[in-house]
Design a protein around this motif. Structure first.
Motif, PDB file in Angstrom:
ATOM      1  N   TYR A 135      59.860  27.310 -48.546  1.00 35.30           N
ATOM      2  CA  TYR A 135      59.949  28.509 -49.384  1.00 35.30           C
ATOM      3  C   TYR A 135      61.080  28.329 -50.401  1.00 35.30           C
ATOM      4  O   TYR A 135      62.244  28.198 -50.030  1.00 35.30           O
ATOM      5  CB  TYR A 135      60.238  29.745 -48.531  1.00 35.30           C
ATOM      6  CG  TYR A 135      59.161  30.042 -47.523  1.00 35.30           C
ATOM      7  CD1 TYR A 135      57.968  30.637 -47.912  1.00 35.30           C
ATOM      8  CD2 TYR A 135      59.337  29.745 -46.172  1.00 35.30           C
ATOM      9  CE1 TYR A 135      56.969  30.916 -46.983  1.00 35.30           C
ATOM     10  CE2 TYR A 135      58.350  30.025 -45.236  1.00 35.30           C
ATOM     11  CZ  TYR A 135      57.174  30.614 -45.653  1.00 35.30           C
ATOM     12  OH  TYR A 135      56.199  30.887 -44.731  1.00 35.30           O
ATOM     13  N   THR A 136      60.735  28.326 -51.686  1.00 34.15           N
ATOM     14  CA  THR A 136      61.751  28.259 -52.731  1.00 34.15           C
ATOM     15  C   THR A 136      62.128  29.642 -53.225  1.00 34.15           C
ATOM     16  O   THR A 136      63.151  29.811 -53.884  1.00 34.15           O
ATOM     17  CB  THR A 136      61.235  27.432 -53.927  1.00 34.15           C
ATOM     18  OG1 THR A 136      60.011  28.017 -54.408  1.00 34.15           O
ATOM     19  CG2 THR A 136      60.968  25.997 -53.516  1.00 34.15           C
ATOM     20  N   VAL A 137      61.304  30.640 -52.922  1.00 33.39           N
ATOM     21  CA  VAL A 137      61.603  32.028 -53.262  1.00 33.39           C
ATOM     22  C   VAL A 137      61.631  32.838 -51.973  1.00 33.39           C
ATOM     23  O   VAL A 137      60.719  32.761 -51.158  1.00 33.39           O
ATOM     24  CB  VAL A 137      60.553  32.620 -54.240  1.00 33.39           C
ATOM     25  CG1 VAL A 137      60.873  34.084 -54.524  1.00 33.39           C
ATOM     26  CG2 VAL A 137      60.525  31.824 -55.534  1.00 33.39           C
ATOM     27  N   LEU A 138      62.702  33.609 -51.790  1.00 29.71           N
ATOM     28  CA  LEU A 138      62.899  34.363 -50.552  1.00 29.71           C
ATOM     29  C   LEU A 138      62.857  35.860 -50.831  1.00 29.71           C
ATOM     30  O   LEU A 138      63.130  36.299 -51.947  1.00 29.71           O
ATOM     31  CB  LEU A 138      64.252  34.003 -49.928  1.00 29.71           C
ATOM     32  CG  LEU A 138      64.541  32.509 -49.745  1.00 29.71           C
ATOM     33  CD1 LEU A 138      65.983  32.307 -49.317  1.00 29.71           C
ATOM     34  CD2 LEU A 138      63.587  31.898 -48.727  1.00 29.71           C
ATOM     35  N   LEU A 139      62.534  36.612 -49.806  1.00 31.38           N
ATOM     36  CA  LEU A 139      62.521  38.068 -49.912  1.00 31.38           C
ATOM     37  C   LEU A 139      63.785  38.614 -49.261  1.00 31.38           C
ATOM     38  O   LEU A 139      64.051  38.350 -48.096  1.00 31.38           O
ATOM     39  CB  LEU A 139      61.286  38.654 -49.229  1.00 31.38           C
ATOM     40  CG  LEU A 139      61.167  40.189 -49.235  1.00 31.38           C
ATOM     41  CD1 LEU A 139      60.985  40.704 -50.661  1.00 31.38           C
ATOM     42  CD2 LEU A 139      60.004  40.642 -48.359  1.00 31.38           C
TER      43      LEU A 139
END
Length: 268
Positions: free
Chosen positions: A8-12
């Motif tokens: 995951y390169t984008v996290l929430l």
């Protein structure tokens, strides 16, 4: 490294869980706190740098406090303000941004050991995409991993014990020596000044110490996430707001310069 290392390169970002009707109230409170921290700390820093009569070792030492306070508040508050006004399902942060925020978070608190702590975290692969916090710190990053994080926990807790023990020990020795001097001194004015300065400093120190310990402890207990988040905000906001008043305005030379500046501006 396998294909899961950077899954995951984008996290929430989980963020603060605030009832919708209180979003704007929380935003205004944090915005005022951030403006206060920035204006007063930078103001004191500029005053010290601009006035050659304040170029003394003690006042130069004061420069470290506003720089660190502004950095700490800037690392946390602007992104937190953005997240408050963003739908919880859209609070995204890239993994690289998260690592940078974690680095500067620990730099604010414990600069000397930051590099080792973050090296220990970025070596891990991560198989989760939700930051279980309202900002990125070392513990939040290694919780993304499905690997064994015993080393991270052991190092983090060991360093925390050493840091807080040495810090509390130094403060105890300092206050003990001040108390002994006050007991031996017959100068009531000097004693009152010492008590006034020490009591305000000790109050800020205890707030930072307690909120820091609560934050670190609650990272190990997932049942009380909101309590951990609030204590972390106190750790960043309260000391940074009070430091310019306690260390800056209580220093006689700085206080006189600041009051003189405002007096001149008002007369004009």
């Amino acid at each position: 490294m396998d294909n899961q290392t950077f899954k995951y390169t984008v996290l929430l970002m989980e963020g603060l869980k605030i009832a919708p009707q209180y979003n704007h109230l929380a935003f205004i409170f944090l915005m005022i706190a951030y403006i206060f921290i920035t204006v007063f700390n930078i103001g004191i820093l500029v005053q010290i740098l601009a006035d050659k009569s304040l170029h003394e070792p003690m006042h130069i030492l004061f420069c470290n406090l506003p720089i660190n306070d502004v950095m700490g508040a800037t690392v946390l508050v602007p992104l937190l303000l953005k997240d408050i006004l963003t739908d919880p399902s859209m609070r995204y942060i890239t993994y690289v941004e998260c690592v940078f925020q974690a680095f500067f978070t620990h730099l604010y608190g414990t600069a000397a050991h930051t590099i080792l702590m973050i090296s220990l975290s970025i070596r891990l692969s991560h198989c989760r995409s939700v930051i279980q916090n309202h900002y990125c710190d070392n513990a939040s990053i290694f919780k993304l991993s499905c690997e064994n994080v015993v080393i991270n926990n052991v190092y983090g807790l060991t360093f925390t014990v050493v840091l807080f023990s040495s810090s509390m020990g130094s403060v105890f020795i300092t206050y003990f020596r001040i108390a002994m001097i006050c007991i031996k001194s017959k100068n009531k004015a000097t004693n009152r000044k010492a008590i006034k300065t020490c009591s305000t400093h000790l109050t800020v120190y205890l707030i930072m110490l307690i909120s820091g310990l609560i934050t670190i402890t609650l990272h190990r207990f997932s049942e009380i996430p909101e309590g951990r988040k609030i204590s972390a905000i106190l750790f960043f906001v309260i000391p940074s707001s009070l430091n310019p008043i306690i260390y800056g305005l209580q220093a006689k030379e700085i206080r006189q310069k600041v009051f003189k500046y405002f007096t001149i501006n008002n007369s004009m």
